[in-house]
Design an enzyme around this catalytic site. Structure first.
Site, mmCIF file in Angstrom:
data_model
loop_
_atom_site.group_PDB
_atom_site.id
_atom_site.type_symbol
_atom_site.label_atom_id
_atom_site.label_comp_id
_atom_site.label_asym_id
_atom_site.label_seq_id
_atom_site.Cartn_x
_atom_site.Cartn_y
_atom_site.Cartn_z
ATOM 1 N N ALA A 107 0.830 -1.209 0.000
ATOM 2 C CA ALA A 107 0.000 0.000 0.000
ATOM 3 C C ALA A 107 0.861 1.256 0.000
ATOM 4 C CB ALA A 107 -0.926 -0.011 1.216
ATOM 5 N N SER A 114 0.949 5.083 -3.598
ATOM 6 C CA SER A 114 1.617 6.388 -3.649
ATOM 7 C C SER A 114 2.208 6.667 -5.025
ATOM 8 C CB SER A 114 2.713 6.464 -2.583
ATOM 9 O OG SER A 114 2.149 6.452 -1.294
ATOM 10 N N GLU A 119 2.719 1.128 -3.941
ATOM 11 C CA GLU A 119 1.868 0.963 -5.118
ATOM 12 C C GLU A 119 0.876 2.116 -5.239
ATOM 13 O OE1 GLU A 119 1.833 -1.188 -7.549
ATOM 14 O OE2 GLU A 119 3.217 -2.750 -6.889
ATOM 15 N N CYS A 154 -7.304 4.919 5.724
ATOM 16 C CA CYS A 154 -5.894 4.627 5.448
ATOM 17 C C CYS A 154 -4.960 5.135 6.544
ATOM 18 C CB CYS A 154 -5.502 5.247 4.114
ATOM 19 S SG CYS A 154 -3.757 5.037 3.690
ATOM 20 N N GLU A 209 4.130 12.958 0.523
ATOM 21 C CA GLU A 209 4.869 12.519 -0.655
ATOM 22 C C GLU A 209 4.385 13.230 -1.910
ATOM 23 O OE1 GLU A 209 5.630 8.367 -1.500
ATOM 24 O OE2 GLU A 209 5.463 7.893 0.630
#
Length: 404
Positions: A239, A244, A242, A350, A359
């Site tokens: 998670a 991000s 992939e 999340c 990010e």
């Protein structure tokens, strides 16, 4: 809509025009049963109100298959190596889920995420240093994926020399299809074997990383089991990079198609926090939430769902529903943060949302500052979408910019 029952949401034709299809589906039937040839029947939920109802109601729509049938859950678990990668909090409900989340929260803190900002900025700069003189790159393979895998690997404490293996394993696991079953099983065995060995090393010789922290946390005398720990770390790796990486790819893809917004965001970086929320809403990297299981016969938007059936909440469609915001198909980077469900809703929200936002903020700011005249290097129709059932992101995104 007569084609609903055979509509294949994973086809290239659908993915290329996904939001147009979702708008039509919301209008015709926000909850519909689809069963393309050779595939399991699946209820797809595309309306915002209905998606929110599914995500918030874990009593009727469970993530834990054992609540339907223990034998069914065991069948889904498969071989031991698969079970070692699926025994995580996203596959639990109720107190079992809350216990795992409390344990992970003790190690995955906002302080730890905030402290990573200078390092994330350094990684982004170094990636652009490598490609800057050429004036062109593939955003996906040369920027988004290397940035996201490096960030999560360093946070967890995965040695640099092993990160290519992690990327290969996670790509195969999230895609699932298109691989020989023996190849997929070998991937699970390799991934689980590596993780268990790493966990044992960190328990024996802790270091300053998240794997060591997770191996040490406990609550009321209970620690994560080896299976839970292995699964949790696998979940964070998959998670954590992939989604991000696809999130960054989607945002850049959106920007190069909206040059006025690109120029304004480059010139006014203070707009970035609201712009990040708009990119997350406009084209979510998590297109569909993980499958839920109907725990009892129930009704949703006038449709009758039976116990044991599968339900998929289509987050990407819900984010473009008119009930969420005005003019949802229009990108507006100055829009005050509009509600979206790109990080989920309710108990399964999340865990890495703050890291993902950070990010994306850094990736876009650095790219716009370092790459003047950023534009797509191919015809827009040439962009293809990755064949990954739950995620949405470009398979490749060639861009170019002015040099010198």
């Amino acid at each position: 809509m007569p084609y609903e029952r055979t509509l294949d949401l994973n086809s290239d034709a659908f993915r290329g025009e996904a939001y147009r299809h979702y708008a039509a589906l919301r209008q015709a039937s926000p909850v519909f049963l689809s069963q393309p040839d050779g595939q399991l029947p699946m209820w797809y939920v595309t309306g915002a109100r209905e998606v929110e109802e599914v995500l918030l109601d874990s009593e009727r729509f469970a993530r834990d298959p054992s609540r339907i049938d223990p034998q069914f859950a065991a069948m889904l678990g498969g071989e031991q190596s698969i079970a070692f990668l699926n025994d995580h909090m996203l596959n639990r409900d109720g107190e079992s889920h809350r216990r795992l989340r409390r344990l992970v929260n003790k190690a995955f803190t906002l302080k730890a995420v905030t402290a990573m900002r200078p390092r994330i900025e350094q990684i982004a700069e170094s990636l652009l240093d490598a490609v800057g003189p050429s004036g062109r790159m593939d955003v996906v393979s040369q920027y988004a994926f290397p940035l996201s895998i490096t960030v999560i690997a360093e946070l967890l404490g995965v040695p640099a020399q092993d990160r290519d293996d992690f990327r290969r394993w996670s790509h195969m696991i999230v895609r699932q299809v298109g691989h020989d079953l023996s190849e997929l099983q070998r991937c699970y065995n390799e991934f689980a074997g590596y993780m268990l060995a790493l966990i044992d090393r960190r328990r024996a010789y802790p270091t300053d990383d998240l794997v060591s922290a997770l191996a040490q946390v406990e609550e009321e005398g209970r620690m994560l089991s080896r299976s839970e720990l292995c699964s949790m770390i696998a979940l964070l790796i998959i998670a954590g990079h992939e989604t991000s990486a696809s999130m960054i790819g989607n945002a850049v893809h959106t920007l190069v198609q909206h040059p006025d917004a690109l120029v304004r965001l480059r010139d006014e970086p203070a707009l970035m926090p609201d712009a990040v929320e708009e990119f997350l809403r406009y084209d979510s990297s998590v297109e569909r939430a993980m499958v839920r299981f109907v725990t009892r016969d129930t009704e949703l938007a006038g449709q009758h769902l039976r116990r044991g059936q599968f339900v998929v909440a289509v987050v990407g469609s819900a984010n473009r529903d008119e009930v969420m915001c005005a003019n949802p198909d229009r990108l507006d980077i100055t829009r005050p943060a509009c509600p979206h469900m790109s990080f989920g809703k309710g108990t399964h929200y999340c865990l890495g949302a703050s890291l993902a936002r950070q990010e994306l903020d850094i990736a876009l700011n650095t790219l716009l500052r370092r790459c003047p005249g950023l534009r797509l290097a191919v015809d827009p129709s040439a962009v293809r979408w990755r064949y990954v059932p739950n995620f949405r992101g470009p398979d490749a995104l060639p861009v170019c910019w002015s040099v010198g």
